[in-house]
Write a protein that holds these residues in place. Structure first.
Motif, mmCIF file in Angstrom:
data_model
loop_
_atom_site.group_PDB
_atom_site.id
_atom_site.type_symbol
_atom_site.label_atom_id
_atom_site.label_comp_id
_atom_site.label_asym_id
_atom_site.label_seq_id
_atom_site.Cartn_x
_atom_site.Cartn_y
_atom_site.Cartn_z
ATOM 1 N N SER A 182 0.814 -1.215 0.000
ATOM 2 C CA SER A 182 0.000 0.000 0.000
ATOM 3 C C SER A 182 0.854 1.274 0.000
ATOM 4 O O SER A 182 0.538 2.247 -0.703
ATOM 5 C CB SER A 182 -0.957 0.012 1.194
ATOM 6 O OG SER A 182 -0.252 -0.081 2.419
ATOM 7 N N GLY A 183 1.926 1.292 0.772
ATOM 8 C CA GLY A 183 2.793 2.471 0.806
ATOM 9 C C GLY A 183 3.393 2.795 -0.545
ATOM 10 O O GLY A 183 3.237 3.917 -1.060
ATOM 11 N N PRO A 184 4.098 1.842 -1.167
ATOM 12 C CA PRO A 184 4.638 2.089 -2.504
ATOM 13 C C PRO A 184 3.570 2.447 -3.526
ATOM 14 O O PRO A 184 3.780 3.327 -4.369
ATOM 15 C CB PRO A 184 5.306 0.747 -2.855
ATOM 16 C CG PRO A 184 5.689 0.163 -1.532
ATOM 17 C CD PRO A 184 4.582 0.556 -0.603
ATOM 18 N N ALA A 185 2.412 1.767 -3.468
ATOM 19 C CA ALA A 185 1.345 2.037 -4.444
ATOM 20 C C ALA A 185 0.835 3.469 -4.317
ATOM 21 O O ALA A 185 0.636 4.162 -5.321
ATOM 22 C CB ALA A 185 0.198 1.042 -4.243
ATOM 23 N N MET A 186 0.626 3.930 -3.082
ATOM 24 C CA MET A 186 0.144 5.299 -2.886
ATOM 25 C C MET A 186 1.180 6.323 -3.346
ATOM 26 O O MET A 186 0.840 7.325 -3.988
ATOM 27 C CB MET A 186 -0.207 5.524 -1.414
ATOM 28 C CG MET A 186 -1.484 4.842 -0.965
ATOM 29 S SD MET A 186 -1.958 5.266 0.739
ATOM 30 C CE MET A 186 -0.735 4.320 1.668
ATOM 31 N N ALA A 187 2.446 6.083 -3.024
ATOM 32 C CA ALA A 187 3.499 7.030 -3.389
ATOM 33 C C ALA A 187 3.655 7.129 -4.905
ATOM 34 O O ALA A 187 3.777 8.236 -5.457
ATOM 35 C CB ALA A 187 4.821 6.612 -2.749
#
Length: 356
Positions: A77-82
């Motif tokens: 989720s972190g990489p996807a949002m960034a």
């Protein structure tokens, strides 16, 4: 000097504006959240509820942690949002791909309030990377170093504090909702519902603040009032295509019409104001931060409601509550309010016509 700097920012496509950061970036962040955490949660829920082995079995083990398919999606989720934020900010490839590391670091350091940390840190890292991009002959080394260095450095400085602040705000909202379910039910339902229809992201906001419990249930009710409400009352203008586009897609499609004639928004806002306290005081609806800002988009709000409430209540009762509070009442209430406004010529045919 200032004029040169402005020219430099324009050349780098760095636009410091509410639209770029408050609408484009936040909206893209919600898409990244949907394609990782939300989809992962849906897959895990389907696997558990329907006993699908492929979705419940461990497919990878990383550092002693077992992951299902959905677990892998949620972990990203972190990489996807960034990366989604970087895409919205029109980052060049080297900056965009470097944001994968920045997003992971921000989300991990931000803890439960990770999404809010990702939002701020990714914007800072993306703009820093854009500034240095293609300014040297060793761009392939410098741009990732600057983007990742700035991103992880800023994440280490502010992500833990942002995460804690976001969770404190969320806890305050939830505590207030528990203590004053009537007034806070109205406030949460109306405000989150409005955020869902505006070109910002209610999903990202609810995830950032970790909105759960009764407040999460009121948020879903408000979102459903907007989506189901607009889908039903604009049916004569848009037919089935508009009905499904708004009902399980997004009520954001009505923004151009709302700008032209703000009164068309009143029926769904009034409906969300009624549904908020009905949700908190009569139906005792709850939800988690993943689904609280989604409404009926892709039925994520309903799936998350089921996942949370079916643990403590009979499944049939939960299903009936979902149908009534998230589908039937939004439709009925908005039709009643709209018919009154049509009778007095405040709303007319064609006011909610979509360009589909």
């Amino acid at each position: 000097m200032w004029e040169k700097f402005k020219t430099f920012l324009k050349r780098k496509d760095i636009e410091v504006s509410v639209k770029r950061y408050g609408i484009d970036a936040l909206g893209a962040m919600a898409q990244g959240l949907f394609c990782s955490l939300l989809i992962g949660t849906i897959l895990n829920t389907l696997g558990t509820q329907l006993h699908i082995g492929f979705l419940t079995n461990t497919v990878a083990t990383v550092s002693g942690v077992n992951y299902t398919v959905g677990g892998l999606a949620s972990a990203m989720s972190g990489p996807a949002m960034a990366v989604a934020i970087g895409y919205a900010l029109k980052c060049p490839p080297l900056v965009l791909f470097s944001l994968i590391t920045v997003g992971f670091a921000s989300n991990a350091l931000g803890g439960a309030g990770g999404p809010l940390a990702v939002y701020f840190v990714a914007i800072i890292a993306a703009e820093a990377g854009k500034m240095i991009s293609k300014e040297t002959k060793i761009d392939i080394l410098v741009t990732p170093l600057v983007t990742i260095g700035v991103g992880t450095g800023v994440a280490a400085l502010i992500a833990p504090a942002l995460g804690k602040a976001a969770m404190k705000i969320g806890e305050l909202i939830m505590l207030a909702t528990n203590l004053q379910p009537f007034l806070m039910g109205i406030a949460v339902s109306v405000l989150v519902g409005i955020a869902l229809t505006l070109p910002i992201s209610s999903a990202a906001i609810c995830a950032a603040f970790g909105l759960t419990g009764l407040a999460g249930g009121a948020a879903v009710a408000g979102c459903c009032a907007q989506m189901i409400g607009f889908a039903v009352i604009s049916f004569r203008d848009n037919g089935w295509g508009g009905f499904f586009a708004q009902g399980i897609g997004t009520s954001m499609l009505q923004v151009p019409n709302i700008v032209k004639k703000p009164l068309i928004w009143l029926p769904v806002i009034l409906s969300s104001a009624v549904l908020g306290p009905v949700s908190t005081m009569l139906f005792h609806m709850t939800n988690n931060a993943t689904g609280s800002g989604m409404g009926s988009a892709g039925f994520v709000g309903q799936i998350m409601t089921w996942q949370v409430m079916a643990q403590t209540e009979h499944p049939v009762v939960v299903l009936l509550k979902i149908v009534v509070i998230q589908f039937m009442l939004p439709a009925v209430l908005t039709v009643v309010f709209t018919q009154f406004m049509r009778k007095h010529n405040f709303i007319k045919d064609g006011d909610m016509k979509l360009d589909l």
